[in-house]
Scaffold this motif. Structure first.
Motif, PDB file in Angstrom:
ATOM      1  N   LEU A 108      44.873 -63.035  37.367  1.00 24.03           N
ATOM      2  CA  LEU A 108      46.191 -62.974  36.743  1.00 24.03           C
ATOM      3  C   LEU A 108      46.544 -61.504  36.556  1.00 24.03           C
ATOM      4  O   LEU A 108      45.678 -60.697  36.184  1.00 24.03           O
ATOM      5  CB  LEU A 108      46.194 -63.683  35.391  1.00 24.03           C
ATOM      6  N   GLY A 109      47.795 -61.154  36.826  1.00 21.67           N
ATOM      7  CA  GLY A 109      48.226 -59.765  36.695  1.00 21.67           C
ATOM      8  C   GLY A 109      49.371 -59.598  35.716  1.00 21.67           C
ATOM      9  O   GLY A 109      50.162 -60.522  35.514  1.00 21.67           O
ATOM     10  N   ILE A 110      49.430 -58.403  35.111  1.00 22.58           N
ATOM     11  CA  ILE A 110      50.563 -58.005  34.275  1.00 22.58           C
ATOM     12  C   ILE A 110      51.203 -56.798  34.934  1.00 22.58           C
ATOM     13  O   ILE A 110      50.530 -55.811  35.237  1.00 22.58           O
ATOM     14  CB  ILE A 110      50.109 -57.601  32.850  1.00 22.58           C
ATOM     15  N   GLU A 111      52.517 -56.868  35.184  1.00 24.41           N
ATOM     16  CA  GLU A 111      53.226 -55.738  35.786  1.00 24.41           C
ATOM     17  C   GLU A 111      54.690 -55.761  35.342  1.00 24.41           C
ATOM     18  O   GLU A 111      55.440 -56.658  35.725  1.00 24.41           O
ATOM     19  CB  GLU A 111      53.138 -55.782  37.314  1.00 24.41           C
ATOM     20  N   PRO A 112      55.105 -54.785  34.539  1.00 26.03           N
ATOM     21  CA  PRO A 112      56.486 -54.773  34.032  1.00 26.03           C
ATOM     22  C   PRO A 112      57.524 -54.319  35.053  1.00 26.03           C
ATOM     23  O   PRO A 112      58.701 -54.658  34.905  1.00 26.03           O
ATOM     24  CB  PRO A 112      56.422 -53.781  32.864  1.00 26.03           C
ATOM     25  N   ASN A 113      57.118 -53.588  36.078  1.00 29.02           N
ATOM     26  CA  ASN A 113      58.085 -53.062  37.048  1.00 29.02           C
ATOM     27  C   ASN A 113      58.507 -54.154  38.037  1.00 29.02           C
ATOM     28  O   ASN A 113      57.662 -54.738  38.728  1.00 29.02           O
ATOM     29  CB  ASN A 113      57.492 -51.863  37.783  1.00 29.02           C
ATOM     30  N   LYS A 114      59.806 -54.411  38.113  1.00 29.67           N
ATOM     31  CA  LYS A 114      60.324 -55.517  38.946  1.00 29.67           C
ATOM     32  C   LYS A 114      60.025 -55.298  40.428  1.00 29.67           C
ATOM     33  O   LYS A 114      59.648 -56.240  41.143  1.00 29.67           O
ATOM     34  CB  LYS A 114      61.835 -55.638  38.732  1.00 29.67           C
ATOM     35  N   LYS A 115      60.168 -54.083  40.897  1.00 28.65           N
ATOM     36  CA  LYS A 115      59.923 -53.786  42.307  1.00 28.65           C
ATOM     37  C   LYS A 115      58.472 -54.077  42.679  1.00 28.65           C
ATOM     38  O   LYS A 115      58.188 -54.722  43.693  1.00 28.65           O
ATOM     39  CB  LYS A 115      60.265 -52.326  42.592  1.00 28.65           C
ATOM     40  N   ALA A 116      57.550 -53.608  41.838  1.00 30.80           N
ATOM     41  CA  ALA A 116      56.125 -53.840  42.092  1.00 30.80           C
ATOM     42  C   ALA A 116      55.783 -55.320  41.967  1.00 30.80           C
ATOM     43  O   ALA A 116      54.983 -55.854  42.745  1.00 30.80           O
ATOM     44  CB  ALA A 116      55.288 -53.009  41.132  1.00 30.80           C
ATOM     45  N   GLN A 117      56.403 -56.007  40.991  1.00 32.62           N
ATOM     46  CA  GLN A 117      56.212 -57.458  40.825  1.00 32.62           C
ATOM     47  C   GLN A 117      56.550 -58.194  42.109  1.00 32.62           C
ATOM     48  O   GLN A 117      55.803 -59.056  42.568  1.00 32.62           O
ATOM     49  CB  GLN A 117      57.135 -57.989  39.733  1.00 32.62           C
ATOM     50  N   TYR A 173      62.304 -43.333  33.256  1.00 38.37           N
ATOM     51  CA  TYR A 173      61.414 -42.330  33.829  1.00 38.37           C
ATOM     52  C   TYR A 173      60.516 -42.895  34.931  1.00 38.37           C
ATOM     53  O   TYR A 173      59.778 -42.161  35.568  1.00 38.37           O
ATOM     54  CB  TYR A 173      60.560 -41.688  32.729  1.00 38.37           C
ATOM     55  N   TYR A 174      60.600 -44.207  35.133  1.00 42.52           N
ATOM     56  CA  TYR A 174      59.858 -44.846  36.221  1.00 42.52           C
ATOM     57  C   TYR A 174      60.776 -45.206  37.386  1.00 42.52           C
ATOM     58  O   TYR A 174      60.313 -45.728  38.396  1.00 42.52           O
ATOM     59  CB  TYR A 174      59.188 -46.132  35.714  1.00 42.52           C
ATOM     60  N   GLN A 175      62.056 -44.935  37.235  1.00 45.13           N
ATOM     61  CA  GLN A 175      63.031 -45.392  38.221  1.00 45.13           C
ATOM     62  C   GLN A 175      63.275 -44.355  39.307  1.00 45.13           C
ATOM     63  O   GLN A 175      64.325 -43.727  39.375  1.00 45.13           O
ATOM     64  CB  GLN A 175      64.344 -45.759  37.513  1.00 45.13           C
ATOM     65  N   PHE A 176      62.249 -44.177  40.129  1.00 46.96           N
ATOM     66  CA  PHE A 176      62.434 -43.351  41.320  1.00 46.96           C
ATOM     67  C   PHE A 176      61.530 -43.878  42.424  1.00 46.96           C
ATOM     68  O   PHE A 176      60.441 -44.387  42.173  1.00 46.96           O
ATOM     69  CB  PHE A 176      62.182 -41.865  41.035  1.00 46.96           C
TER      70      PHE A 176
END
Length: 286
Positions: free
Chosen positions: A118-127, A50-53
């Motif tokens: 330090l950051g936490i971000e699960p989305n690869k594109k945003a990372q 649901y986040y893949q757009f």
């Protein structure tokens, strides 16, 4: 002791809405009276899809559409407001953990001001975008060591967390004794939420699993011996959310009308403090 089960039992039907951004699937929002909390039902097993757009706005630095331009313009202004807020906390040191850091602009702003970030971000594109800004980014909170932080921020993140109670316990453990936790979430008690009802963009199902009120935030964090010491408005959110809500309701953005809904929402909130989104500053109890 509050458990996850406490949040999802004895629920009352509140409203039916849908995923306007991607799948158009319908979801129910159910009301937990004890916590004054709305719960998305059902919660999909594969939330990642649901986040893949491409249009998911916190995962991009795009400035293509009107909505992109509005979002980026407001974000640039609010970055300085956020920095001013964390500096006002007068912590002993300057270490900050930003959970759900997106493309890293807030962390970069902090880093330039002398904060250890330090950051936490699960989305690869945003990372990947964040890492081009020379930031240290982890994928999940489980990757963190035993280090504790002066400030932990979650800007519109807590509503996305499936294991909410466990996550709140983890946040408490990661915060220094004199540290401060800053959480920003949409407020379903706001005027714009009541005006747009099932079209309210900040419901954003199923990505938003929980829909908070001031009572629910206070009660959830009191369960881990923490208390809300200050509540602040996010006044720009009513305009942005109204603009997107108009698109969902009418099929186009209608910026003129949405501006007045956002303006009226903020006017009403001066009396009720029920702004479209709220920032909670939270500390540990001694």
């Amino acid at each position: 002791m509050i458990t996850q089960e406490n949040l999802t039992k004895g629920l009352q039907e509140y409203i039916t809405t849908k995923d306007y951004s991607l799948t158009k699937e319908k979801f129910k929002l159910e009301y937990n009276k004890e916590f004054d909390l709305l719960v998305t039902n059902p919660i999909p097993k594969n939330l990642g899809k649901y986040y893949q757009f491409d249009e998911y706005i916190s995962h991009t630095d795009s400035k293509k559409s009107l909505l992109d331009k509005v979002y980026q313009t407001v974000r640039n202004y609010t970055l300085q407001k956020k920095l001013k807020l964390i500096n006002s906390l007068q912590t002993k040191e300057k270490s900050i953990l930003d959970i759900g850091c997106g493309t890293g602009d807030f962390l970069l702003t902090c880093k330039k001001d002398g904060w250890k970030t330090l950051g936490i971000e699960p989305n690869k594109k945003a990372q990947d975008i964040s890492k081009t800004k020379n930031l240290v980014i982890k994928e999940t909170i489980e990757e963190l060591s035993n280090e504790k932080y002066d400030v932990i921020t979650l800007w519109h993140v807590l509503e996305h967390v499936p294991n909410l109670i466990e996550y709140i316990h983890t946040l408490e453990k990661l915060l220094k004794e004199e540290g401060r936790l800053i959480i920003a979430v949409p407020n379903f008690k706001s005027y714009d939420a009541k005006h747009y009802k099932n079209y309210w963009a900040a419901f954003d199902v199923p990505r938003h699993l929980w829909h908070f009120s001031q009572k629910s935030i206070s009660k959830l964090f009191s369960s881990v011996n923490m208390e809300v010491i200050k509540t602040l408005p996010m006044k720009f959110d009513s305009y942005y959310v109204s603009l997107l809500s108009e698109k969902y309701k009418r099929g186009y953005m209608n910026p003129f009308f949405s501006f007045f809904v956002g303006l009226w929402s903020n006017f009403k909130a001066k009396q009720t403090n029920e702004y479209s989104s709220l920032i909670y500053i939270i500390k540990k109890l001694n």
